[in-house]
Design a protein around this motif. Structure first.
Motif, PDB file in Angstrom:
ATOM      1  N   ARG A 289      49.275  47.629  35.745  1.00 23.63           N
ATOM      2  CA  ARG A 289      49.068  46.744  36.902  1.00 23.63           C
ATOM      3  C   ARG A 289      49.112  47.578  38.183  1.00 23.63           C
ATOM      4  NH1 ARG A 289      52.349  43.136  39.972  1.00 23.63           N
ATOM      5  NH2 ARG A 289      51.212  41.250  40.562  1.00 23.63           N
ATOM      6  N   PRO A 290      48.047  48.317  38.481  1.00 23.10           N
ATOM      7  CA  PRO A 290      48.034  49.220  39.635  1.00 23.10           C
ATOM      8  C   PRO A 290      48.257  48.524  40.974  1.00 23.10           C
ATOM      9  CG  PRO A 290      46.204  49.698  38.161  1.00 23.10           C
ATOM     10  CD  PRO A 290      46.811  48.413  37.694  1.00 23.10           C
ATOM     11  N   VAL A 291      47.922  47.229  41.070  1.00 16.56           N
ATOM     12  CA  VAL A 291      48.110  46.512  42.327  1.00 16.56           C
ATOM     13  C   VAL A 291      49.583  46.483  42.732  1.00 16.56           C
ATOM     14  CG1 VAL A 291      48.439  44.208  41.300  1.00 16.56           C
ATOM     15  CG2 VAL A 291      47.438  44.424  43.576  1.00 16.56           C
ATOM     16  N   ARG A 292      50.441  46.755  41.769  1.00 14.69           N
ATOM     17  CA  ARG A 292      51.882  46.793  42.061  1.00 14.69           C
ATOM     18  C   ARG A 292      52.195  47.840  43.131  1.00 14.69           C
ATOM     19  NH1 ARG A 292      55.889  45.033  43.413  1.00 14.69           N
ATOM     20  NH2 ARG A 292      57.950  45.705  42.777  1.00 14.69           N
ATOM     21  N   MET A 293      51.414  48.918  43.215  1.00 15.34           N
ATOM     22  CA  MET A 293      51.642  49.957  44.217  1.00 15.34           C
ATOM     23  C   MET A 293      51.498  49.386  45.626  1.00 15.34           C
ATOM     24  SD  MET A 293      52.496  52.696  42.656  1.00 15.34           S
ATOM     25  CE  MET A 293      52.363  53.840  44.031  1.00 15.34           C
ATOM     26  N   LEU A 294      50.505  48.523  45.824  1.00 22.97           N
ATOM     27  CA  LEU A 294      50.311  47.897  47.128  1.00 22.97           C
ATOM     28  C   LEU A 294      51.410  46.884  47.406  1.00 22.97           C
ATOM     29  CD1 LEU A 294      46.433  47.353  47.064  1.00 22.97           C
ATOM     30  CD2 LEU A 294      47.728  49.166  48.211  1.00 22.97           C
TER      31      LEU A 294
END
Length: 405
Positions: A289-294
């Motif tokens: 879930r790369p959006v977690r970085m934002l």
């Protein structure tokens, strides 16, 4: 000048009395030994008995080592000594922050800052628990003060002290080590191609880290420079797991997750001390879930708002002044910080203090934003805020004594 010499010790003495009354009578340390406080005390007991085990280095062991210094005292006097010592350390931290403030603020505003810290409830509150905050505040102040003394005197010896203090301070709170990055950036930007100061700071920091790696090995059987709880904290922050139970049946649930309604649970087939495993699991959650970085960047909001500091926030009487202090911080300090960003005051060392504060947001972004990451740095936030207000008050032709035209 004579009046100033009398005023500062008097204010500090008042600060000491307030902290002694709080930690001995109003909020006796011995009445609040549970959860993390009990863990620190248990680790200190094992250290004294010479029992090495991984649990000893799950948390940073510096505070437990501090507690172990009082092991020879009776149970009746143990907590009294802790309360007195933490009160003295708290006042010494205030004095260090005051000295730092004089390089950024006008004399009268520095005195106001001193009074603010004397009555600042979160700093008073820190003296009444077996928690690392009070000691972490001291090491933070010491590292920054040594660094500023270097710039004032041009003596590399102060940088050597700063490096040593940084390493030893990371034994108390591991994220203090990140301050080293801020100091290096500051030195590189301001040393004008002089490599010796940078080398001195790096050598001193490495020397202290070599020493503390030996401390970790002696206490827990592993050579390392950070505690084992970092892996679990990273895992929970990336995977948004509020409650965890490990293979040994131990439970761990940081209060900040409960305050923010994150109640996801996980039963782990590994012990909490397997830090490497949990870092790997945290990275897997980020990959899925790369959006977690934002999201993590936006969550820095919670460093100021949205949650209050455990354990006081859970206590009916003491939770109220803590909440009030957070509200006042946001109402008065936060606008001053915004003013400082807009007006960019030219006082000496302001940029250095901004770099130090950047490490708070870096920590909160890597792990999971929590107001407890911010609290030890509140004095620096307040200095910056006062510099913002000062930029509105000073005449246009005013130049701080530390700035050369």
């Amino acid at each position: 000048m004579k009046q100033n010499k009398q005023t500062i010790p008097l204010i500090l003495f008042i600060g000491l009395i307030i902290r002694l009354i709080f930690s001995l009578i109003i909020h006796p340390v011995q009445n609040y030994v549970f959860s993390d406080m009990q863990s620190y005390l248990d680790i200190a007991t094992r250290i004294v008995k010479g029992v090495p085990r991984l649990d000893n280095i799950f948390y940073p062991p510096g505070y437990s080592l501090f507690l172990s210094l009082f092991s020879q005292t009776s149970n009746q006097h143990f907590y009294i000594f802790i309360a007195v010592c933490q009160s003295l350390i708290g006042v010494l931290s205030i004095w260090l922050f005051y000295q730092i403030s004089t390089q950024v603020l006008k004399p009268k505003l520095s005195k106001i800052f001193l009074l603010i810290l004397v009555f600042y409830y979160p700093f008073i509150d820190a003296t009444g628990y077996l928690l690392s905050e009070n000691l972490a505040i001291f090491f933070l102040a010491l590292v920054v003060w040594f660094s500023i003394k270097f710039k004032q005197t041009k003596s590399n010896l102060w940088l050597f002290y700063a490096g040593l203090s940084l390493g030893f301070g990371s034994l108390v709170r591991a994220n203090l080590l990140i301050i080293g990055l801020a100091i290096l950036v500051w030195l590189i930007a301001s040393s004008k191609q002089k490599l010796k100061p940078i080398a001195v700071f790096i050598i001193a920091t490495l020397a202290s880290l070599i020493f503390i790696s030996g401390v970790y090995f002696k206490l827990g059987g592993q050579y390392r420079i950070t505690p084992l709880n970092g892996g679990l904290n990273f895992f929970q922050g990336q995977c948004l797991v509020g409650h965890t139970t490990d293979v040994n049946g131990a439970a761990f649930g940081p209060p900040v997750y409960m305050q923010r309604d994150i109640h996801k649970t996980a039963f782990l087939d590994q012990p909490f001390t397997n830090s490497h495993y949990f870092y790997q699991q945290g990275w897997q959650c980020l990959k899925q879930r790369p959006v977690r970085m934002l999201e993590k960047i936006s969550e820095n909001y919670y460093v100021f708002f949205g949650n209050v500091s455990w354990p006081t926030s859970n206590q009916p009487f003491f939770g109220l002044p803590m909440k009030i202090s957070h509200i006042l911080f946001n109402l008065l300090v936060f606008p001053g910080i915004l003013l400082a960003i807009v007006h960019r005051p030219r006082q000496p060392f302001t940029n250095f203090l901004w770099l130090i504060l950047f490490t708070v947001f870096l920590t909160a972004t890597v792990y999971y934003a929590d107001i407890r990451y911010r609290l030890p740095y509140d004095a620096i936030f307040i200095i910056i805020a006062l510099s913002g207000y000062q930029s509105l008050m000073k005449p246009k032709n005013y130049t701080h004594p530390g700035i050369k035209r």
